[in-house]
Design a protein around this motif. Structure first.
Motif, PDB file in Angstrom:
ATOM      1  N   ASN A   1       0.849  -1.194   0.000  1.00 32.85           N
ATOM      2  CA  ASN A   1       0.000   0.000   0.000  1.00 32.85           C
ATOM      3  C   ASN A   1       0.884   1.243   0.000  1.00 32.85           C
ATOM      4  N   ARG A   2       0.858   1.963  -1.095  1.00 33.53           N
ATOM      5  CA  ARG A   2       1.665   3.181  -1.171  1.00 33.53           C
ATOM      6  C   ARG A   2       0.958   4.351  -0.506  1.00 33.53           C
ATOM      7  N   VAL A   3       1.747   5.281  -0.026  1.00 36.97           N
ATOM      8  CA  VAL A   3       1.233   6.583   0.379  1.00 36.97           C
ATOM      9  C   VAL A   3       0.996   7.395  -0.897  1.00 36.97           C
ATOM     10  N   VAL A   4      -0.175   8.002  -1.024  1.00 33.33           N
ATOM     11  CA  VAL A   4      -0.500   8.831  -2.188  1.00 33.33           C
ATOM     12  C   VAL A   4      -0.627  10.272  -1.719  1.00 33.33           C
ATOM     13  N   LEU A   5       0.109  11.172  -2.381  1.00 33.60           N
ATOM     14  CA  LEU A   5       0.115  12.581  -2.018  1.00 33.60           C
ATOM     15  C   LEU A   5       0.018  13.435  -3.277  1.00 33.60           C
ATOM     16  N   PRO A   6      -0.619  14.597  -3.187  1.00 30.93           N
ATOM     17  CA  PRO A   6      -0.730  15.475  -4.364  1.00 30.93           C
ATOM     18  C   PRO A   6       0.517  16.332  -4.544  1.00 30.93           C
ATOM     19  N   VAL A   7       0.817  16.665  -5.790  1.00 29.61           N
ATOM     20  CA  VAL A   7       1.944  17.550  -6.074  1.00 29.61           C
ATOM     21  C   VAL A   7       1.516  19.001  -5.865  1.00 29.61           C
ATOM     22  N   ASN A   8       2.515  19.856  -5.691  1.00 26.77           N
ATOM     23  CA  ASN A   8       2.302  21.305  -5.544  1.00 26.77           C
ATOM     24  C   ASN A   8       1.337  21.632  -4.404  1.00 26.77           C
ATOM     25  N   THR A   9       1.360  20.812  -3.367  1.00 26.12           N
ATOM     26  CA  THR A   9       0.506  21.009  -2.195  1.00 26.12           C
ATOM     27  C   THR A   9       1.337  20.787  -0.932  1.00 26.12           C
ATOM     28  N   PRO A  10       1.317  21.700   0.028  1.00 28.69           N
ATOM     29  CA  PRO A  10       2.088  21.492   1.261  1.00 28.69           C
ATOM     30  C   PRO A  10       1.624  20.235   2.004  1.00 28.69           C
ATOM     31  N   ILE A  11       2.582  19.442   2.446  1.00 30.93           N
ATOM     32  CA  ILE A  11       2.304  18.221   3.201  1.00 30.93           C
ATOM     33  C   ILE A  11       2.867  18.384   4.603  1.00 30.93           C
ATOM     34  N   LYS A  12       2.026  18.179   5.598  1.00 31.30           N
ATOM     35  CA  LYS A  12       2.489  18.195   6.987  1.00 31.30           C
ATOM     36  C   LYS A  12       2.646  16.755   7.448  1.00 31.30           C
ATOM     37  N   LEU A  13       3.900  16.347   7.624  1.00 30.55           N
ATOM     38  CA  LEU A  13       4.191  14.986   8.069  1.00 30.55           C
ATOM     39  C   LEU A  13       4.296  14.967   9.585  1.00 30.55           C
ATOM     40  N   VAL A  14       3.470  14.140  10.198  1.00 31.46           N
ATOM     41  CA  VAL A  14       3.512  13.937  11.644  1.00 31.46           C
ATOM     42  C   VAL A  14       3.832  12.461  11.874  1.00 31.46           C
ATOM     43  N   THR A  15       4.854  12.185  12.664  1.00 32.27           N
ATOM     44  CA  THR A  15       5.267  10.793  12.845  1.00 32.27           C
ATOM     45  C   THR A  15       5.486  10.480  14.319  1.00 32.27           C
ATOM     46  N   ILE A  16       5.273   9.210  14.653  1.00 31.93           N
ATOM     47  CA  ILE A  16       5.412   8.733  16.025  1.00 31.93           C
ATOM     48  C   ILE A  16       5.742   7.246  15.966  1.00 31.93           C
ATOM     49  N   GLY A  17       6.432   6.745  16.978  1.00 34.29           N
ATOM     50  CA  GLY A  17       6.727   5.323  17.074  1.00 34.29           C
ATOM     51  C   GLY A  17       5.730   4.627  17.975  1.00 34.29           C
ATOM     52  N   ASN A  18       5.362   3.411  17.593  1.00 35.79           N
ATOM     53  CA  ASN A  18       4.373   2.665  18.366  1.00 35.79           C
ATOM     54  C   ASN A  18       5.033   1.735  19.388  1.00 35.79           C
ATOM     55  N   ASP A  19       6.326   1.479  19.224  1.00 35.68           N
ATOM     56  CA  ASP A  19       7.005   0.537  20.122  1.00 35.68           C
ATOM     57  C   ASP A  19       8.433   0.982  20.436  1.00 35.68           C
ATOM     58  N   VAL A  20       9.267   1.140  19.376  1.00 32.10           N
ATOM     59  CA  VAL A  20      10.644   1.618  19.545  1.00 32.10           C
ATOM     60  C   VAL A  20      10.845   2.803  18.605  1.00 32.10           C
ATOM     61  N   ILE A  21      12.058   3.351  18.579  1.00 32.05           N
ATOM     62  CA  ILE A  21      12.343   4.489  17.708  1.00 32.05           C
ATOM     63  C   ILE A  21      12.536   4.011  16.271  1.00 32.05           C
ATOM     64  N   HIS A  22      11.767   4.575  15.355  1.00 28.35           N
ATOM     65  CA  HIS A  22      11.923   4.366  13.921  1.00 28.35           C
ATOM     66  C   HIS A  22      12.287   5.712  13.286  1.00 28.35           C
ATOM     67  N   SER A  23      12.427   5.735  11.966  1.00 25.78           N
ATOM     68  CA  SER A  23      12.717   6.989  11.282  1.00 25.78           C
ATOM     69  C   SER A  23      12.145   6.929   9.873  1.00 25.78           C
ATOM     70  N   TRP A  24      11.257   7.879   9.557  1.00 25.22           N
ATOM     71  CA  TRP A  24      10.606   7.942   8.241  1.00 25.22           C
ATOM     72  C   TRP A  24      11.501   8.766   7.316  1.00 25.22           C
ATOM     73  N   ALA A  25      12.092   8.121   6.315  1.00 29.37           N
ATOM     74  CA  ALA A  25      13.078   8.784   5.465  1.00 29.37           C
ATOM     75  C   ALA A  25      12.809   8.485   4.001  1.00 29.37           C
ATOM     76  N   VAL A  26      12.710   9.536   3.194  1.00 29.01           N
ATOM     77  CA  VAL A  26      12.596   9.436   1.736  1.00 29.01           C
ATOM     78  C   VAL A  26      13.660  10.364   1.151  1.00 29.01           C
ATOM     79  N   PRO A  27      14.748   9.821   0.612  1.00 22.78           N
ATOM     80  CA  PRO A  27      15.855  10.680   0.158  1.00 22.78           C
ATOM     81  C   PRO A  27      15.459  11.711  -0.886  1.00 22.78           C
ATOM     82  N   ALA A  28      14.555  11.384  -1.818  1.00 24.62           N
ATOM     83  CA  ALA A  28      14.191  12.325  -2.875  1.00 24.62           C
ATOM     84  C   ALA A  28      13.426  13.524  -2.338  1.00 24.62           C
TER      85      ALA A  28
END
Length: 336
Positions: free
Chosen positions: A215-242
């Protein structure tokens, strides 16, 4: 003459009902009972068809092997598709790398010079000079100037990374789990989990190995995206190099950043914080689409765009005609 009056009166009374019926306008004539029922039956399938979400292929588009993912034999940063990423890539390519290269070459040159000039064979009597004011000023002042030159663009870049999201931003909540991602669109009523595809499924779908998700995340172009992230068990890191995004997902704490995607496409990332034995198997897949396609995908997922309500139900023919017919029929009834 008197004998004809009763006869004429009797004929008039016999013809009166037919004459009165002929004077009633057609617009107030009672409608057949079956007509409204037929209209209601016909309207029901149409309403159910509108309520059913249309099927869509958004979120399953084929990815470009040269965009948004590692390329074999390539070095350097991935092509950036956000304004912030482009600014950071320029700083990396045109400021940091040249400065590091120049300093490294300078230090290497000084070492080679010292090794050649002050070796025992070339300089049997060592110099006893303990201080050189000019050299000490230079090696103190030059590093300070270099750091100031790097700090000026760095501070503006850091400030841009933590700039609050505007009011029209779309909120995406990413929740790190061992070992998959859960996503929520709080403003749209959509949520789902994303797991890594097996090697066989990834090959069948044309997805890169260890990066494809079900299941991909789908997001619109040319629109501000507010990313909010949290870990459910241990520390993770949401990273997209592009996107120039790497945001830690810490249990009990919400971290937030903002970005805007400039180009359509499919972009991949991975968890970038060691989170257990399957840390390397919780990839991230994002598909950037147009605003219209994003709205269609939201509806297909059972959600709705902000400001949208339930679709209005069209009135039946009988309901639409009733308010008009009632005032016309009332005077006729009173006249009768």
């Amino acid at each position: 003459m008197l004998k004809l009056k009763p006869f004429i009166l009797a004929i008039g009374l016999m013809l009166a009902p037919s004459f009165a019926s002929a004077q009633i306008p057609a617009s107030v004539a009672p409608a057949p009972v079956a007509a409204p029922t037929a209209q209601v039956v016909e309207a029901t399938p149409a309403a159910s068809t509108e309520a059913k979400a249309p099927a869509t292929t958004i979120g399953t588009s084929k990815s470009d092997p040269n965009v948004g993912q590692p390329i074999e034999g390539k070095i350097g940063l991935q092509p950036q598709v956000t304004t912030l990423g482009e600014q950071a890539a320029r700083m990396h390519d045109y400021i940091l790398v040249p400065v590091m290269a120049i300093i490294s070459l300078l230090v290497l040159g000084l070492l080679l010079y010292v090794m050649a000039r002050f070796r025992r064979a070339a300089n049997p009597v060592a110099s006893k000079t303990s201080h050189n004011t000019v050299i000490e000023v230079i090696w103190t002042l030059v590093p300070v100037l270099i750091l100031v030159g790097i700090a000026i663009p760095s501070i503006s870049l850091l400030a841009a990374q933590f700039k609050p999201a505007p009011a029209n931003a779309i909120t995406l909540k990413a929740i790190g789990n061992q070992w998959f991602w859960s996503y929520e669109y709080p403003d749209h009523g959509v949520s789902f989990d994303a797991n890594m595809l097996s090697d066989e499924d990834a090959k069948a779908k044309g997805e890169p190995r260890l990066l494809g998700v079900d299941n991909r995340v789908v997001l619109p172009v040319n629109t501000p995206i507010k990313l909010v992230t949290i870990g459910n068990d241990v520390i993770h890191s949401w990273a997209v190099p592009a996107f120039w995004i790497k945001l830690d997902s810490v249990p009990g704490r919400l971290n937030e950043t903002t970005f805007t995607i400039d180009k359509k496409g499919v972009y991949y990332g991975q968890c970038s914080e060691l989170c257990g034995d399957r840390h390397g198997f919780m990839p991230i897949g994002v598909e950037a689409v147009s605003k219209e396609d994003f709205a269609a995908w939201i509806r297909a997922k059972g959600g709705k765009m902000p400001g949208e309500g339930a679709a209005p139900v069209a009135p039946t023919t009988a309901e639409a005609a009733a308010p008009v017919a009632a005032p016309t029929a009332a005077p006729a009834a009173a006249k009768n």
